[in-house]
Design an enzyme around this catalytic site. Structure first.
Site, PDB file in Angstrom:
ATOM      1  N   PRO A 186       0.821  -1.215   0.000  1.00  0.00           N
ATOM      2  CA  PRO A 186       0.000   0.000   0.000  1.00  0.00           C
ATOM      3  C   PRO A 186       0.854   1.264   0.000  1.00  0.00           C
ATOM      4  O   PRO A 186       1.872   1.342   0.700  1.00  0.00           O
ATOM      5  CB  PRO A 186      -0.804  -0.127   1.297  1.00  0.00           C
ATOM      6  CG  PRO A 186      -0.878  -1.588   1.549  1.00  0.00           C
ATOM      7  CD  PRO A 186       0.430  -2.142   1.070  1.00  0.00           C
ATOM      8  N   CYS A 187       0.401   2.246  -0.790  1.00  0.00           N
ATOM      9  CA  CYS A 187       1.192   3.473  -0.955  1.00  0.00           C
ATOM     10  C   CYS A 187       0.571   4.672  -0.256  1.00  0.00           C
ATOM     11  O   CYS A 187       1.143   5.761  -0.277  1.00  0.00           O
ATOM     12  CB  CYS A 187       1.357   3.788  -2.441  1.00  0.00           C
ATOM     13  SG  CYS A 187      -0.189   4.228  -3.285  1.00  0.00           S
TER      14      CYS A 187
END
Length: 322
Positions: free
Chosen positions: A70-71
């Site tokens: 996840p960014c």
């Protein structure tokens, strides 16, 4: 025999699709979101497991691990919160590396990830496992994707440092895929749908010219604008923006069906992009059908690595392994 790979945080499988195009064989993919996992199974491979990467204990040996953790905690489009608990998931890749014993590890994320303390810890840990670590910051438009999208790839190799692929010269305009006469958009395509504009949205859209944005609404119909627009002034100029068909699209985000989130109005019609049009801008073939309701589908599309960019990365890894 084809080199094998494991895909962690696989989403709907766009990165995997690029790997497969380059000749790799998927052994296992892991994705927590059920709709994205179902899309992967439908369009890519049945090797998908709907689970958290931290839950699995039986890990096969593989030549390559790819991962797109996840960014949200690193992206400049979000809060960029260093305490976001999802940031820790990037470090969970290490236990997979120790178990699968790959020759190459590729971790994809937004460019600010490279400046984080999590990335520094990840780099040191990979080097302690005798990997040579390189960073590739690549622009998807340079590899034939009709979209501007910069991504950072951390590429760790048991061999010499792996050199980044070179992009092509010509950028592909968005109109080449939105209006391709060889691939007319079908009215019966379940993905060619968009939220019908109603109320004030329906009044605003016709006021926005080609390459225009909310500033055109402010100038021609200030009564349709909230007070915040006048306070913001010239900032956030892509909001309520109309796409230019003669240039690559702006980055396709998870919210590309919301006109307030970017330059996502159709170049010729008074509506936002359809799910199919967003997928085409991510290099997704028209025979793919994503699982889920419209917003989860838009999220699957916006979270993916453009397939042509993924394939370019995969071909470079394949050459490195031979």
């Amino acid at each position: 025999m084809s080199a094998t790979f494991i895909d962690l945080f696989s989403g709907a499988g766009l990165f995997s699709a690029g790997m497969i195009r380059a000749g790799f064989k998927p052994l296992l993919a892991v994705e927590l979101a059920g709709d994205a996992a179902a899309s992967y199974r439908r369009n890519v491979s049945d090797c998908i497991v709907n689970a958290s990467v931290t839950d699995l204990t039986k890990i096969p040996r593989a030549d390559v691990i790819i991962a797109g953790p996840p960014c949200q905690g690193f992206s400049t489009l979000g809060r960029r919160d260093p305490t976001d608990e999802r940031n820790e998931l990037s470090l969970s890749v290490l236990s997979w590396v120790k178990a699968a014993k790959p020759q190459v590890v590729v971790i994809e994320n937004v460019p600010p990830f490279i400046a984080s303390t999590h990335w520094q810890k990840l780099k040191r840990s990979l080097e302690a496992l005798n990997f040579n670590v390189a960073v590739w910051e690549l622009e998807a438009a340079d590899f034939g994707t009709p979209q501007r999208r910069k991504r950072a790839f951390t590429v760790a190799s048991k061999r010499a440092p792996c050199v980044a692929p070179r992009g092509r010269g010509r950028h592909v305009p968005a109109g080449d895929v939105l209006f391709d006469p060889a691939r007319p958009l079908r009215t019966d395509d379940p993905m060619h749908i968009w939220p019908e504009p109603k109320g004030i949205a329906a009044e605003r859209m016709p006021l926005i010219p080609l390459r225009g944005d909310r500033r055109d609404i402010i100038a021609s119909a200030p009564e349709l604008c909230p007070p915040s627009w006048f306070k913001i002034g010239c900032n956030a100029t892509d909001a309520w923006g109309r796409m230019d068909a003669d240039e690559p699209a702006n980055t396709i985000r998870c919210t590309f069906q919301n006109p307030s989130k970017g330059r996502y109005l159709h170049p010729r019609q008074d509506r936002v992009l359809s799910l199919r049009e967003g997928a085409r801008l991510q290099d997704v073939p028209d025979d793919w059908v994503f699982e889920g309701r419209p917003y989860p589908v838009a999220r699957q599309i916006g979270n993916g690595v453009p397939i042509k960019l993924a394939a370019a990365v995969a071909r470079r890894i394949s050459a490195h392994l031979t």
